[in-house]
Design an enzyme around this catalytic site. Structure first.
Site, mmCIF file in Angstrom:
data_model
loop_
_atom_site.group_PDB
_atom_site.id
_atom_site.type_symbol
_atom_site.label_atom_id
_atom_site.label_comp_id
_atom_site.label_asym_id
_atom_site.label_seq_id
_atom_site.Cartn_x
_atom_site.Cartn_y
_atom_site.Cartn_z
ATOM 1 N N GLN C 196 0.863 -1.184 0.000
ATOM 2 C CA GLN C 196 0.000 0.000 0.000
ATOM 3 C C GLN C 196 0.899 1.233 0.000
ATOM 4 O O GLN C 196 1.489 1.596 1.016
ATOM 5 C CB GLN C 196 -0.926 -0.046 1.210
ATOM 6 C CG GLN C 196 -1.817 -1.305 1.238
ATOM 7 C CD GLN C 196 -2.913 -1.287 0.183
ATOM 8 O OE1 GLN C 196 -3.797 -0.442 0.205
ATOM 9 N NE2 GLN C 196 -2.853 -2.212 -0.784
ATOM 10 N N GLY C 237 -12.014 2.735 4.534
ATOM 11 C CA GLY C 237 -11.108 1.935 3.713
ATOM 12 C C GLY C 237 -10.139 2.774 2.888
ATOM 13 O O GLY C 237 -10.226 4.007 2.834
ATOM 14 N N HIS C 238 -9.238 2.089 2.198
ATOM 15 C CA HIS C 238 -8.196 2.780 1.419
ATOM 16 C C HIS C 238 -8.778 3.538 0.233
ATOM 17 O O HIS C 238 -9.717 3.109 -0.401
ATOM 18 C CB HIS C 238 -7.091 1.834 0.979
ATOM 19 C CG HIS C 238 -7.497 0.637 0.203
ATOM 20 N ND1 HIS C 238 -6.568 -0.197 -0.352
ATOM 21 C CD2 HIS C 238 -8.699 0.116 -0.100
ATOM 22 C CE1 HIS C 238 -7.189 -1.171 -0.963
ATOM 23 N NE2 HIS C 238 -8.469 -1.011 -0.830
ATOM 24 N N ASN C 239 -8.197 4.697 -0.014
ATOM 25 C CA ASN C 239 -8.541 5.522 -1.172
ATOM 26 C C ASN C 239 -9.925 6.138 -1.100
ATOM 27 O O ASN C 239 -10.431 6.645 -2.111
ATOM 28 C CB ASN C 239 -8.370 4.735 -2.479
ATOM 29 C CG ASN C 239 -6.912 4.334 -2.684
ATOM 30 O OD1 ASN C 239 -6.534 3.189 -2.443
ATOM 31 N ND2 ASN C 239 -6.100 5.287 -3.053
ATOM 32 N N SER C 257 -12.115 2.893 -1.739
ATOM 33 C CA SER C 257 -12.369 3.661 -2.963
ATOM 34 C C SER C 257 -13.780 4.219 -3.034
ATOM 35 O O SER C 257 -14.350 4.358 -4.117
ATOM 36 C CB SER C 257 -12.082 2.808 -4.207
ATOM 37 O OG SER C 257 -10.734 2.410 -4.214
#
Lengths: 340, 340, 340
Positions: C196, C237-239, C257
């Site tokens: 990541q 979460g990521h992004n 995302s």
């Protein structure tokens, strides 16, 4: 540092269309990657970005090659190929071995000389830590914990007494392994705790996300098999067995004594009731409740999804009388049968 | 160390069928217990294991005695009897009193000489800690926290300023008590925080699981009454009152200003909306949403459960038009009424 | 310390009906406030308490003035006025600058002289901390973290490498920012982690509740825009991009995302699937699942709520055959059409 595109192609087993000597130093999305970065196209939804990408190279499937304006690496599974390329470009950071002066370590702990122990770590009696382990700041290892080679605890991780962790395991900040399971008997309206005598075994290549928790077993152990990947804020109850290579997404909760098979995928915010079994290769979509055993591989769903609030209210009001509605339909059917 | 079976029988108030001098050193499941271990049969689902158990003794109900091949301890509630036996065999570990050199303790804190304070603990001004308390590694006690006798904070627990914790309380790793509640006003689209002036009171014999959180009150206090048992990753909002001997399973969330009665059981992953009241002796099954007050004791449920994804999709597609379906049924009923 | 009621009126822009010289030292509820405390009436549900309140003054709307037995401060939005009054009465505590002897700080960190760094804090290489920041006990800041002015980390907070935090941010105990996102490819049934590479950017005036987690981006960054308020045990979460001034209540989970608009309100225990977009000014009620993008401002709901368990069982049994029921209704409609 630049890597040759040809070397990347070799690592990910790709057919190269372009210049093998081209230099790549990093990775990015199709939309944002720079000329020294590699990107990928796995989801056709993003095809438009391929035509205009400034990336130095793109990992893609053969069908998309015609639209690629830059160097291309052709593979069958572009996302897998890209993951391998990124792993090659960004190898795991190396840690300096040594023990921070502020760490508090029991005399009876056995710690390999190659281990890195960071500031404010507390290590209890009888702990064993093998080669190349990294213990980040603020971690607590109670007595008799065992940690295998190349495992990494990022920071503020708590491993309760007797927990056994395998090799190449990655535990993110705030993870708690081996707290007491939720087991108690009721005596005249009051709860009497069952001492939780089991432990937790985390096998090789497991990853557990931030603030997730895995409880120790009541009598036997809670077991996380090899290659299991657990996201953030997941709760695993006592005496669960999570089968090898199963993935559990964020905020899921698994009650006690659940056995989940191998290669399952449990969606985020799902909840699994206690004392049930889930077969191998089961997919549970997100926000689903599972209250009975699932004996067949396949995809299962149980999530309601939002609508505008007026529609939702009307439909749920009807749901509260669904049994009655079904009876009314049966009455109508009977009437029409008699008439005809 | 071996305990005599006769002593165990006395402790759990059981009728013994077998050898009172038989030695027991531990506990296990019917399936896995060894000859020096005690086991139990509470759930007929496991009867098959009774006939072949290698346990040294089994706690069971009189009806199951005929199938028991080993020493038996007969009680009315075998699980309760077993819990008492295990508590007798595994008494709480004793901690050595003393303060770890790495602990950071305010001069104005009052700490009883019998207390154990572990490595890297931080204790603020005005903190009071009573007899036989155990504070595990990495715990943070902000100013003016008060902790009663025989309470145990396992590790990495955070108690914010002014939190009061009773006697024999057990707080697992990662617990946070007294963080600010989620209270704010909106001014022209931006949020303005209401300073959270209340505190949290945790009464005697409460247990709170790993990474659970209890927010401080906005004006008054948040109160966890005596004997409440809270599992892992539970969130209790500001100004809640959780009634005595209520149990809340993992991943449940209780919004602000909720009053839950005594002896309730709140299932895992349940969510309770703010500003409502739940009566005494209410059971909420897992993954259920509660958005209105419940005034009657009883069992309540609100969880959908999974089916295979094709069935689920068909049914939820119909659900989105359930109001229309009900109207169509009413039209049919009217037509048939007119006709007859 | 007493504040003059007239000064409070000026701060909250209220019309005063009563004695401007009256002294106020604190705040409380209508029911419990003492004569030196200020209170408010925002919800008519509590009108009964106004008539008998012992508060020294009440912030209220003009319509309620007639029933107020004490000093009154008249404003349009009484809750907002009360929040402003409390903020005036209870200014943020000032911290003494300085670095605790037990803190472990890299030589290459740049820390402003006004900063307070508490016991057992670990600060990595290249960290930058601006004026008047408070870092509570047990916090871990990995390398290259940047923290803006007047930000406060309460205790046991973990900021992973490279995370950037703005000004006046408040991070509660157990918060983890910048742990790895849950991104991996599957190769022959085993998971291969995507390193990541992104980070997390927390903008000004954000508040994040206890034990909440925000993952770092896979390639780009995860972004929390200014003024966002996140409650306890929330997972981002990521992004993800969370738009300015959006509020997310406790136990909500946002997969990777996801882009959430500005000024949204996400209810507690809600779950939002990955790779979708939610427009500005959307309200999602609690315990709702969102699996598709929402393109229109408005209120959306998806939560089933409890009924007594017998009613629930009957209705959900029917739900499992809802598609069939709808088909039966269609058959009836066709029969009646043919007949008439």
């Amino acid at each position: 540092m630049l890597s040759r595109l040809g070397d990347i192609a070799e690592v990910i087993n790709a057919e190269i269309v372009g210049d093998p000597a081209y230099g790549i130093s990093g990775a990015g999305t199709l939309k944002n990657a720079l000329p020294d970065q590699i990107s990928f196209l796995a989801n056709r939804q993003y095809s438009e970005y391929l035509r205009t990408t400034r990336a130095g190279a793109v990992v893609l499937a053969r069908e998309d090659l015609q639209h690629c304006p830059v160097n291309a690496l052709i593979v069958k599974d572009p996302y897998l190929g890209f993951v391998k390329a990124v792993r090659f470009l960004y190898p795991e950071p190396a840690y300096q071995s040594g023990i921070a002066p502020s760490a508090s370590i029991s005399n009876s702990a056995l710690i390999h000389a190659s281990v890195c122990i960071s500031a404010h770590v507390a290590i209890g009696a009888g702990v064993i830590i093998e080669e190349n382990v990294y213990i980040g700041p603020g971690c607590v290892l109670e007595q008799n914990v065992v940690i295998g080679k190349n495992t990494r605890l990022v920071a503020n991780v708590t491993l309760c007494h007797g927990v056994r962790v395998g090799e190449r395991v990655l535990l993110h900040p705030g993870v708690v392994i081996g707290a007491d399971g939720f087991g108690m008997a009721n005596e005249n309206g009051q709860w009497l705790k069952l001492p939780q005598l089991g432990s937790v075994i985390i096998n090789d290549d497991v990853e557990i996300g931030a603030n997730s928790t895995v409880d120790r077993g009541a009598l036997g152990d809670t077991i996380i098999e090899e290659g299991v990947k657990i996201d953030n804020q997941v709760q695993i109850g006592h005496n669960c067995v999570i089968g090898a290579h199963t993935a559990i997404a964020g905020c899921a909760g698994v009650a006690g004594s659940v056995t989940i098979g191998k290669r399952c995928m449990i969606g985020g915010a799902s909840a699994i009731s206690g004392h049930i079994e889930i077969a191998d290769d089961v997919i549970i979509t997100g926000l689903s409740g599972v209250s009975r055993s699932i004996t067949q591989a396949g995809t299962y769903s149980g999530a309601m999804v939002v609508s505008d609030i007026m529609t939702w209210r009307k439909n749920t009001a009807r749901f509260r009388h669904l049994d009655e509605l079904a009876r009314r339909v049966a009455v109508l059917e009977n009437k029409l049968k008699k008439e005809t």
